[in-house]
Design an enzyme around this catalytic site. Structure first.
Site, short mmCIF file in Angstrom:
data_model
loop_
_atom_site.label_atom_id
_atom_site.label_comp_id
_atom_site.label_asym_id
_atom_site.label_seq_id
_atom_site.Cartn_x
_atom_site.Cartn_y
_atom_site.Cartn_z
N ARG A 1 14.32 26.00 -42.26
CA ARG A 1 14.71 25.04 -43.30
C ARG A 1 13.82 25.24 -44.54
O ARG A 1 12.59 25.17 -44.44
CB ARG A 1 14.55 23.62 -42.77
N GLU B 1 5.72 9.23 -8.30
CA GLU B 1 6.65 8.85 -9.37
C GLU B 1 6.01 9.10 -10.75
O GLU B 1 6.65 9.64 -11.66
CB GLU B 1 7.01 7.37 -9.19
N ARG B 2 4.76 8.69 -10.87
CA ARG B 2 4.09 8.82 -12.18
C ARG B 2 3.83 10.28 -12.54
O ARG B 2 4.01 10.68 -13.69
CB ARG B 2 2.78 8.02 -12.15
N GLY C 1 5.19 1.90 -14.31
CA GLY C 1 3.82 1.48 -14.66
C GLY C 1 3.60 1.72 -16.14
O GLY C 1 3.63 2.86 -16.60
N GLN D 1 1.69 22.74 -46.08
CA GLN D 1 0.55 22.52 -45.19
C GLN D 1 0.70 21.24 -44.34
O GLN D 1 0.29 21.21 -43.17
CB GLN D 1 -0.76 22.45 -46.00
N GLY E 1 14.22 15.67 -40.72
CA GLY E 1 14.75 14.88 -41.84
C GLY E 1 15.99 14.11 -41.44
O GLY E 1 16.08 13.59 -40.32
N TYR F 1 0.85 -1.21 0.00
CA TYR F 1 0.00 0.00 0.00
C TYR F 1 0.88 1.26 0.00
O TYR F 1 0.58 2.25 -0.66
CB TYR F 1 -0.94 -0.02 1.21
C1 LIG Z 1 15.58 2.51 -17.71
C2 LIG Z 1 14.67 1.91 -16.68
C3 LIG Z 1 14.72 2.37 -15.38
C4 LIG Z 1 13.93 1.79 -14.39
N1 LIG Z 1 14.07 2.19 -13.09
C5 LIG Z 1 13.48 1.46 -12.10
C6 LIG Z 1 13.78 1.70 -10.73
O1 LIG Z 1 14.56 2.61 -10.38
N2 LIG Z 1 13.22 0.90 -9.79
C7 LIG Z 1 12.36 -0.11 -10.11
O2 LIG Z 1 11.89 -0.79 -9.20
N3 LIG Z 1 12.04 -0.35 -11.41
C8 LIG Z 1 12.58 0.39 -12.41
N4 LIG Z 1 12.29 0.11 -13.72
C9 LIG Z 1 11.39 -0.98 -14.05
C10 LIG Z 1 10.06 -0.57 -14.67
O3 LIG Z 1 9.25 0.09 -13.74
C11 LIG Z 1 9.42 -1.87 -15.23
O4 LIG Z 1 10.20 -2.22 -16.37
C12 LIG Z 1 7.98 -1.70 -15.59
O5 LIG Z 1 7.19 -1.56 -14.43
C13 LIG Z 1 7.44 -2.89 -16.40
O6 LIG Z 1 7.76 -4.10 -15.81
P1 LIG Z 1 8.43 -5.27 -16.70
O7 LIG Z 1 9.55 -4.68 -17.44
O8 LIG Z 1 8.68 -6.43 -15.83
O9 LIG Z 1 7.31 -5.65 -17.78
P2 LIG Z 1 6.15 -6.74 -17.59
O10 LIG Z 1 5.39 -6.47 -16.35
O11 LIG Z 1 6.70 -8.08 -17.80
O12 LIG Z 1 5.21 -6.37 -18.83
C14 LIG Z 1 5.52 -6.76 -20.16
C15 LIG Z 1 4.40 -6.25 -21.07
O13 LIG Z 1 3.17 -6.87 -20.69
C16 LIG Z 1 2.21 -5.87 -20.41
N5 LIG Z 1 1.33 -6.33 -19.32
C17 LIG Z 1 1.71 -6.78 -18.11
N6 LIG Z 1 0.63 -7.07 -17.38
C18 LIG Z 1 -0.46 -6.79 -18.13
C19 LIG Z 1 -1.87 -6.85 -17.94
N7 LIG Z 1 -2.38 -7.25 -16.78
N8 LIG Z 1 -2.66 -6.47 -18.95
C20 LIG Z 1 -2.14 -6.04 -20.12
N9 LIG Z 1 -0.83 -5.95 -20.38
C21 LIG Z 1 0.01 -6.30 -19.38
C22 LIG Z 1 3.00 -4.66 -19.98
O14 LIG Z 1 2.25 -3.47 -20.11
C23 LIG Z 1 4.16 -4.74 -20.96
O15 LIG Z 1 3.77 -4.22 -22.19
C24 LIG Z 1 13.03 0.75 -14.73
C25 LIG Z 1 12.96 0.30 -16.06
C26 LIG Z 1 13.77 0.86 -17.02
C27 LIG Z 1 13.71 0.30 -18.42
#
Ligand SMILES: Cc1cc2nc3c(=O)[nH]c(=O)nc-3n(C[C@H](O)[C@H](O)[C@H](O)COP(=O)(O)OP(=O)(O)OC[C@H]3O[C@@H](n4cnc5c(N)ncnc54)[C@H](O)[C@@H]3O)c2cc1C
Length: 383
Positions: A272, A246-247, A368, A283, A343, A237
């Protein structure tokens, strides 16, 4: 007529000017070097701390400036002027992701020990949520913290951790009761020099090159009782609360960067020439720029509405989720259109558009994904 626009005040605009001066003078000149070499240096945090920019909305008793929430939005908008999305993201992790839970849920002792040096930029923080097998599905995490005499023993791993290779402390979420579902997770503050904490590797990425992103392992890592942050079982929570900040900060920074990309494309379209006139007079390009301007404006207003509500003490999950989703979509559209307008020069590494194009893609994934935002919004619409 005053240049101050809603929801900001004259004080916010003065703050904006001082951050802008700092960013343009101290950070922007180094951006390309930091992007191409090994990340930006740690002194960026201490200099930002000395200037007071890491604690804008934190109480003065902990070294903050006691400002309102909108001061944080001003920082997120202006820090991106350094032309390095990675630096802006790393600072955002410090100010609006890893450290707010220490302030909100920490004991007085934890605030003295971690919050004060974090606001000075002396303790760099990272946030450990994502795992190799659990990103969007936070509750699917496998990292455990097992209660033992006098503390906890942590085993597991986290991935994609921004600041992870350089941090002094991590705000960590781990499972403390595997049977308790959402009530079985807890937050901890971890000193990164704790035995058992290891930076397994740093990850190469498409963009955000100046920011380090690490995979971290925990092997029989002992944490004392006083490392628990907030109450046991409330971690899920509490991290859901953190994710809202964060978001919103991600959305604010992203759309401000999109506006700058739009302005660069607009200026280029005026200078340009093709077929005897500026390309902006064709346009197709004019309408493209008109769409970009309209969508940036609309997305930014949504960010401001959400921020204004936070500033009034509301908890606007719906608007924050919408702002995160919309700014991500708009920013990707704008930066891609800008590359088209530039370009071949847009595709060239000699122009900054390629960096913005690479960096901007992350907001639709990190903190997220688009899909997760749509799920949250759908739920709030009763689906
Ligand atoms: C450069 C970078 C910095 C980051 N920094 C941090 C950090 O500081 N700390 C930290 O904790 N994390 C960090 N993250 C992690 C980031 O928050 C996660 O990559 C992100 O939350 C997605 O999780 P995942 O990569 O495991 O994808 P997954 O959860 O495996 O998802 C893969 C795909 O499936 C989709 N998906 C998943 N579940 C569903 C569902 N129920 N319905 C529909 N589609 C779904 C997702 O939208 C995505 O398109 C970072 C990531 C990057 C790339």
């Amino acid at each position: 007529m005053s240049s101050v626009t809603w929801p900001f005040t004259e004080e916010h605009e003065q703050l904006r000017k001082s951050i802008r001066d700092f960013v343009e003078k101290e950070l922007a000149p180094h951006a390309s070097e930091w992007e191409e070499k090994e990340y930006f240096p740690d002194w960026v945090f201490t200099k930002l701390g000395e200037a007071g920019f890491l604690g804008l909305a934190y109480p003065e008793e902990y070294g903050g400036s006691g400002g309102d929430y909108l001061t944080t939005i001003v920082l997120a908008e202006e820090i991106g002027r350094c032309n390095s999305g990675g630096l802006a993201m790393a600072v955002g992790v410090q100010t609006d992701m890893a450290v707010p839970p220490v302030h909100k849920f920490g004991t007085e002792e934890q605030k003295q020990r971690y919050l004060i040096p974090a606001l000075k930029g002396e303790k760099i923080f990272c946030l450990g949520i994502t795992e190799p097998n659990a990103g969007s599905d936070v509750a699917g995490m496998e990292t455990t913290a097992k209660k033992v005499d006098g503390g906890w023993v942590v085993n597991g791993r986290k991935i994609f951790i921004t600041n992870g290779a350089r941090a002094h402390a991590m705000t960590l979420i781990a499972k403390t009761d595997k049977e308790a579902g959402h009530a079985g997770m807890s937050l901890f503050i971890v000193d990164t020099d704790t035995p058992g904490f290891e930076v397994a590797r740093t990850l190469e990425k498409l963009g955000m090159h100046s920011s380090d992103t690490a995979e971290i392992t925990f092997t029989d890592m002992f944490l004392p009782d006083d490392a628990l942050l907030g109450n046991e079982g409330e971690g899920f929570y509490n991290i859901s609360w953190e994710l809202q900040g964060e978001r919103l900060i991600g959305a604010a920074g992203t759309i401000a960067s999109s506006r700058r990309v739009f302005e660069a494309a607009l200026a280029y379209a005026k200078e340009r020439h093709t077929f005897g006139k500026p390309i902006g007079k064709h346009q197709v390009i004019r309408h493209k720029l008109a769409d970009m301007a309209t969508e940036v404006e609309a997305a930014q207003q949504l960010v401001y509405t959400a921020a204004w509500k936070v500033n009034r003490g509301e908890y606007p999950v719906r608007e924050i989720s919408m702002a995160k989703l919309l700014t991500g979509l708009v920013s990707w559209k704008v930066v891609d259109a800008a590359m088209q307008i530039f370009g071949g020069y847009g595709y060239s590494m000699e122009f900054p558009i390629q960096r913005a194009w690479r960096d901007s893609r992350l907001i639709r994934i990190g903190g997220g994904t688009d899909e997760v935002m749509r799920d949250v919004i759908g739920k709030m619409e009763g689906l």
